[in-house]
Scaffold this motif. Structure first.
Motif, short mmCIF file in Angstrom:
data_model
loop_
_atom_site.label_atom_id
_atom_site.label_comp_id
_atom_site.label_asym_id
_atom_site.label_seq_id
_atom_site.Cartn_x
_atom_site.Cartn_y
_atom_site.Cartn_z
N LEU A 46 8.21 5.70 12.12
CA LEU A 46 7.43 4.48 11.97
C LEU A 46 6.56 4.54 10.71
N SER A 47 6.01 5.72 10.41
CA SER A 47 5.25 5.86 9.17
C SER A 47 6.14 5.68 7.96
N LYS B 110 6.81 2.00 7.38
CA LYS B 110 5.66 1.36 6.74
C LYS B 110 5.61 1.69 5.25
N ARG B 111 5.83 2.96 4.90
CA ARG B 111 5.78 3.37 3.50
C ARG B 111 6.89 2.70 2.70
N SER C 274 8.47 -0.10 3.42
CA SER C 274 8.21 -1.54 3.37
C SER C 274 7.20 -1.89 2.29
N GLN C 275 6.20 -1.03 2.11
CA GLN C 275 5.17 -1.28 1.10
C GLN C 275 5.68 -0.96 -0.30
N SER D 13 8.54 -3.57 -1.31
CA SER D 13 8.23 -4.87 -0.70
C SER D 13 9.09 -6.00 -1.27
N ASP E 126 12.60 -4.51 10.45
CA ASP E 126 12.83 -3.24 11.13
C ASP E 126 14.32 -2.98 11.38
N GLU F 83 6.75 6.50 18.54
CA GLU F 83 5.84 6.91 17.47
C GLU F 83 5.93 8.41 17.19
#
Length: 336
Positions: free
Chosen positions: A227-228, A231-232, A234-235, A238, A244, A282
């Motif tokens: 999950l981390s 997020k990384r 996706s950023q 971007s 997902d 998670e």
């Protein structure tokens, strides 16, 4: 009063727009046009069957459901000329939205209604939103501030959208490479989006797409919670507009191959369409395999080891050799 229709990407944003007080009906376009086989006519029965099978294999989307939604959207588009005076398109800056925008503009350009007014709201930022990645982030008050901020779509934008969709639908990437050398400023976010599309091709250096390379790079020498990692990625990336499901599929492309580049600890099956996250998700972690380390360093080649069977627009990348690749030294493509 003229009949107005807003075409948007995503139910979350569509629901907020409905309660914003902005006048007009809403059509939510539910498609992921940067996945699976693509053609000039998306409702073509042969293409639709192949595409539905791809989405079922990739994400677990039931084939009949996918076909039904696609045909419903396409029929709605065909009927727009009958009773709509103005269409407002709401789309963001990333590849996901820019491809959808080009497809819809090319479809609208072909409709037999010369008096139909087309308008566009396309943004990549919003005041007070530190990391803007989509219109769905905005609350109803913020959406209300965008009322009448859309601009008329001009002929240059329509013609460019048609060129993009023709190039993207082609069975070879050469038209797209040529297009990237042209002036794309009529649609200001298109250049970066199409460059991101080129980065989906395997590299001539190690056979990895840019996002596969990024995943291996971010994992590093240790383990990383998935999950981390999502997020990384996706950023950092971007400009792709990854969801997902798309991210899980990219992970599986280097995990569920003949010689895996990553290993998953905590579970074995990543979520598919309609499934909630597994218990304790998670805690699930990814780690590079020894082969993954070699491929990341350019000492092995993912495609020569594992091959691939995937689509980028109309280009089918199948096998281990003779595939179109992204030329690491130029903006073009080569076969190897």
């Amino acid at each position: 009063m003229p009949n107005k229709l807003h075409i948007v990407n995503g139910d979350a944003f569509g629901d907020k727009l409905r309660v914003s007080g902005i006048d007009g009906d809403i059509l939510v376009w539910r498609e992921s046009l940067y996945e699976g086989p693509i053609g000039m006519q998306m409702s073509d029965s042969v293409l639709l069957s192949i595409r539905a099978a791809y989405m079922n294999l990739q994400h677990g989307i039931p084939e009949e459901l996918f076909k039904s939604i696609t045909l419903q959207q396409e029929k709605a588009m065909d009927r727009l000329a009958e009773d709509i005076d103005e269409i407002v398109l709401w789309f963001e800056h990333d590849l996901y939205d820019q491809l959808m925008l080009c497809y819809l503009l090319s479809r609208l350009f072909a409709l037999p209604n010369p008096s139909l007014k087309l308008s566009l709201l396309s943004i990549n930022q919003f005041p007070g939103v530190e990391f803007f990645h989509g219109l769905g982030q905005l609350n109803v008050d913020q959406i209300t501030q965008l009322h009448d901020k859309w601009l008329p779509v001009n002929e240059d934008q329509l013609l460019l959208a048609c060129k993009v969709w023709t190039a993207y639908s082609a069975s070879e990437p050469l038209l797209m490479a040529t297009l990237l050398e042209e002036d794309l400023s009529a649609l200001p976010f298109l250049q970066k989006a199409l460059q991101a599309n080129s980065e989906r091709y395997p590299s001539s250096q190690n056979g990895l797409s840019a996002n596969q390379q990024l995943i291996l790079e971010l994992i590093g020498e240790e383990e990383m919670p998935i999950l981390s990692l999502f997020k990384r990625v996706s950023q950092t990336a971007s400009h792709y507009g990854l969801g997902d499901l798309q991210f899980w599929a990219i992970v599986d492309s280097i995990r569920k191959c003949e010689i895996p580049l990553v290993r998953l600890a905590g579970g074995d099956k990543l979520p598919v369409y309609g499934e909630p996250l597994p218990p304790h998700f998670e805690e699930w972690r990814l780690q590079r395999s020894d082969t993954g380390k070699l491929v990341h360093a350019g000492e092995q080649d993912h495609i020569y080891l594992n091959g691939m069977n995937d689509w980028i627009g109309g280009v089918h990348l199948l096998g281990k050799k003779g595939l179109w690749r992204r030329n690491a030294a130029t903006t073009g493509f080569l076969k190897m």
